[in-house]
Write a protein that holds these residues in place. Structure first.
Motif, PDB file in Angstrom:
ATOM      1  N   ILE A 102       0.843  -1.193   0.000  1.00  7.94           N
ATOM      2  CA  ILE A 102       0.000   0.000   0.000  1.00  7.94           C
ATOM      3  C   ILE A 102       0.880   1.246   0.000  1.00  7.94           C
ATOM      4  CG2 ILE A 102      -1.721   1.278   1.332  1.00  7.94           C
ATOM      5  CD1 ILE A 102      -2.368  -1.600   2.583  1.00  7.94           C
ATOM      6  N   ALA A 103       0.631   2.152  -0.929  1.00  7.34           N
ATOM      7  CA  ALA A 103       1.369   3.413  -1.015  1.00  7.34           C
ATOM      8  C   ALA A 103       0.453   4.554  -0.604  1.00  7.34           C
ATOM      9  CB  ALA A 103       1.895   3.631  -2.436  1.00  7.34           C
ATOM     10  N   LEU A 104       0.901   5.338   0.369  1.00  8.13           N
ATOM     11  CA  LEU A 104       0.120   6.464   0.876  1.00  8.13           C
ATOM     12  C   LEU A 104       0.886   7.767   0.686  1.00  8.13           C
ATOM     13  CD1 LEU A 104      -1.053   5.028   4.343  1.00  8.13           C
ATOM     14  CD2 LEU A 104      -2.335   5.035   2.210  1.00  8.13           C
ATOM     15  N   VAL A 105       0.216   8.785   0.166  1.00 12.98           N
ATOM     16  CA  VAL A 105       0.793  10.126   0.078  1.00 12.98           C
ATOM     17  C   VAL A 105       0.836  10.742   1.471  1.00 12.98           C
ATOM     18  CG1 VAL A 105       0.403  12.468  -0.801  1.00 12.98           C
ATOM     19  CG2 VAL A 105       0.057  10.488  -2.302  1.00 12.98           C
ATOM     20  N   GLY A 106       1.990  11.299   1.835  1.00 16.48           N
ATOM     21  CA  GLY A 106       2.153  11.893   3.149  1.00 16.48           C
ATOM     22  C   GLY A 106       2.175  13.413   3.120  1.00 16.48           C
ATOM     23  N   ASP A 107       2.306  14.009   4.292  1.00 10.57           N
ATOM     24  CA  ASP A 107       2.278  15.470   4.427  1.00 10.57           C
ATOM     25  C   ASP A 107       3.389  16.150   3.627  1.00 10.57           C
ATOM     26  OD1 ASP A 107       0.159  15.159   6.159  1.00 10.57           O
ATOM     27  OD2 ASP A 107       1.388  15.243   7.964  1.00 10.57           O
ATOM     28  N   HIS A 108       4.573  15.528   3.583  1.00 12.55           N
ATOM     29  CA  HIS A 108       5.683  16.153   2.860  1.00 12.55           C
ATOM     30  C   HIS A 108       5.429  16.194   1.357  1.00 12.55           C
ATOM     31  CE1 HIS A 108       8.983  15.656   6.171  1.00 12.55           C
ATOM     32  NE2 HIS A 108       8.083  16.563   6.454  1.00 12.55           N
ATOM     33  N   MET A 109       4.741  15.173   0.828  1.00  6.93           N
ATOM     34  CA  MET A 109       4.396  15.201  -0.591  1.00  6.93           C
ATOM     35  C   MET A 109       3.368  16.290  -0.865  1.00  6.93           C
ATOM     36  SD  MET A 109       5.115  13.926  -3.541  1.00  6.93           S
ATOM     37  CE  MET A 109       5.898  12.339  -3.227  1.00  6.93           C
ATOM     38  N   GLU A 110       2.500  16.545   0.087  1.00  3.83           N
ATOM     39  CA  GLU A 110       1.551  17.650  -0.062  1.00  3.83           C
ATOM     40  C   GLU A 110       2.293  18.974  -0.184  1.00  3.83           C
ATOM     41  OE1 GLU A 110      -2.202  19.673   2.367  1.00  3.83           O
ATOM     42  OE2 GLU A 110      -1.700  17.562   2.677  1.00  3.83           O
ATOM     43  N   VAL A 111       3.349  19.128   0.634  1.00  6.17           N
ATOM     44  CA  VAL A 111       4.162  20.345   0.561  1.00  6.17           C
ATOM     45  C   VAL A 111       4.896  20.412  -0.773  1.00  6.17           C
ATOM     46  CG1 VAL A 111       6.146  21.557   1.555  1.00  6.17           C
ATOM     47  CG2 VAL A 111       4.427  20.523   3.063  1.00  6.17           C
ATOM     48  N   LEU A 112       5.581  19.319  -1.125  1.00 11.52           N
ATOM     49  CA  LEU A 112       6.385  19.307  -2.352  1.00 11.52           C
ATOM     50  C   LEU A 112       5.527  19.571  -3.589  1.00 11.52           C
ATOM     51  CD1 LEU A 112       9.249  16.892  -3.208  1.00 11.52           C
ATOM     52  CD2 LEU A 112       7.432  17.252  -4.883  1.00 11.52           C
ATOM     53  N   SER A 113       4.304  19.015  -3.615  1.00 13.60           N
ATOM     54  CA  SER A 113       3.423  19.197  -4.770  1.00 13.60           C
ATOM     55  C   SER A 113       2.663  20.513  -4.716  1.00 13.60           C
ATOM     56  CB  SER A 113       2.422  18.038  -4.860  1.00 13.60           C
ATOM     57  OG  SER A 113       1.492  18.086  -3.797  1.00 13.60           O
ATOM     58  N   ASN A 114       2.936  21.316  -3.706  1.00 16.03           N
ATOM     59  CA  ASN A 114       2.245  22.600  -3.512  1.00 16.03           C
ATOM     60  C   ASN A 114       0.736  22.424  -3.467  1.00 16.03           C
ATOM     61  OD1 ASN A 114       2.401  25.404  -3.041  1.00 16.03           O
ATOM     62  ND2 ASN A 114       1.995  25.864  -5.195  1.00 16.03           N
ATOM     63  N   GLY A 115       0.322  21.296  -2.854  1.00 15.22           N
ATOM     64  CA  GLY A 115      -1.101  21.058  -2.642  1.00 15.22           C
ATOM     65  C   GLY A 115      -1.814  20.294  -3.733  1.00 15.22           C
ATOM     66  N   GLN A 116      -1.108  19.962  -4.825  1.00 17.71           N
ATOM     67  CA  GLN A 116      -1.774  19.170  -5.868  1.00 17.71           C
ATOM     68  C   GLN A 116      -2.189  17.807  -5.334  1.00 17.71           C
ATOM     69  OE1 GLN A 116      -0.536  18.980  -9.921  1.00 17.71           O
ATOM     70  NE2 GLN A 116       0.744  20.821  -9.782  1.00 17.71           N
ATOM     71  N   TYR A 117      -1.318  17.203  -4.535  1.00 18.14           N
ATOM     72  CA  TYR A 117      -1.634  15.956  -3.850  1.00 18.14           C
ATOM     73  C   TYR A 117      -1.680  16.252  -2.352  1.00 18.14           C
ATOM     74  CZ  TYR A 117      -0.046  13.713  -8.211  1.00 18.14           C
ATOM     75  OH  TYR A 117       0.110  13.342  -9.523  1.00 18.14           O
TER      76      TYR A 117
END
Length: 326
Positions: A222-237
């Motif tokens: 299972i792959a889950l998007v985390g808070d840091h990816m939210e930051v890196l994607s500037n909110g896209q994910y």
């Protein structure tokens, strides 16, 4: 203690100990508010949760379809399962068996591994799985970056030398699973989390705030998007809200591998994802801030207390910290 009921006291007793005592009712401190109880909030729809076959990335004609599939999964759910990912079933089974072996140890033996510092490595037997899942996350990260229309090699060196935290949870059978949760709703403080579970129990919240149970797929992770990816994607994910349910029949194990940049590195929005239409929306942050925080706080109160007094029904939480740098 009466095995048909439990009276509150000032001392904390683990869920594993309560299970061994044969309780037929859970203590009041484990009961969650009715609005948060798993059965009352679980969607009855037959939503097909995304499954990504990573082996298809090797086919030039199919790769764009897989990238699009990952984009939709991250955008709509922040979650997907991966199959044909290259980690042998035997390696995954050994990791779960080692976890079961640890949690079955007497408390006295577990105490030899006790540490108040989450930076300390805990076990060596997870080594093969840990190394394999670290390599897998690098591949998944490339796919996610490509889905964001970034170069697949974006931050490649930082990702390869990034931090990895292994969190192993044991959830014993619960006599009243409709009243409790193994872990309350939360997002992961990571770029990406990869979870291995031996029985169904992980539940994710979709963008309509409906909960869905994640099925166990043989060989799947299972792959889950985390808070840091939210930051890196500037909110896209956005980081996916998830929780762990319990059941009355089986002990459940989960092994979560949380990945981010190295401890000293800060995660910030990718410059290519910031423009006049997509203004800079996040401050930078690092994994070391999180580890320092949980090292200096009462984890039970911080992670499970919340505003409603939820206490986890996990029997134990085993942390191990790894980094690829020497």
């Amino acid at each position: 203690m009466d095995k048909s009921s439990a009276t509150p006291n000032d001392s904390f007793t683990s869920a594993m100990t309560l299970t061994e005592e044969g309780l037929t009712c859970i203590p009041k401190r484990y009961i969650v508010p009715s609005s948060l109880r798993p059965n009352g909030t679980l969607s009855n729809s037959n939503t097909c949760l995304p499954i990504v076959d990573l082996s298809l990335l090797q086919h030039p004609l199919l790769r764009p379809q897989i990238i699009q599939q990952v984009y939709l999964a991250c955008k709509e759910l922040g979650f997907f399962q991966v199959v044909n990912h290259g980690i042998p079933l035997s390696v995954m089974k050994d990791a779960l068996d080692n976890a079961i072996e640890f949690f079955d140890l007497p408390s006295e033996e577990k105490l030899h591994l006790l540490s108040s510092n989450v930076h300390d490595p805990v076990r060596e037997k997870m080594g093969n799985y840990t190394k394999a899942v670290q390599k897998l996350q690098e591949e998944i990260m490339e796919v996610i970056f490509e889905s964001l229309e970034l170069n697949p090699d974006y931050l490649h060196e930082d990702i390869a030398k990034g931090s990895q935290v292994i969190a192993v949870n044991c959830y014993p059978a619960c006599p009243e699973p409709d009243l409790a949760l193994g872990l309350p709703p939360h997002t992961d403080y990571s770029l990406l989390s990869i979870i291995l579970q031996n029985h169904q129990g992980l539940q994710i919240m979709d963008r309509d705030e409906k909960w869905h149970s994640v099925p166990v797929i043989e060989g799947g992770l299972i792959a889950l998007v985390g808070d840091h990816m939210e930051v890196l994607s500037n909110g896209q994910y956005t980081g996916v809200v998830h929780r762990a349910a319990v059941n009355s029949e089986k002990k459940r194990l989960s092994i979560a591998s949380l990945h981010s940049l190295a401890l000293g590195k800060k995660v910030r929005p990718a410059p290519a994802l910031v423009d006049e239409q997509h203004i800079l929306s996040y401050n930078e942050g690092g994994f070391s801030d999180f580890l320092d925080f949980i090292s200096g706080e009462d984890i039970v109160q911080v992670a499970f207390g919340g505003g409603v007094g939820i206490i986890s029904c996990a029997a134990g939480l085993l942390y191990a910290f790894f980094t690829s740098t020497p």
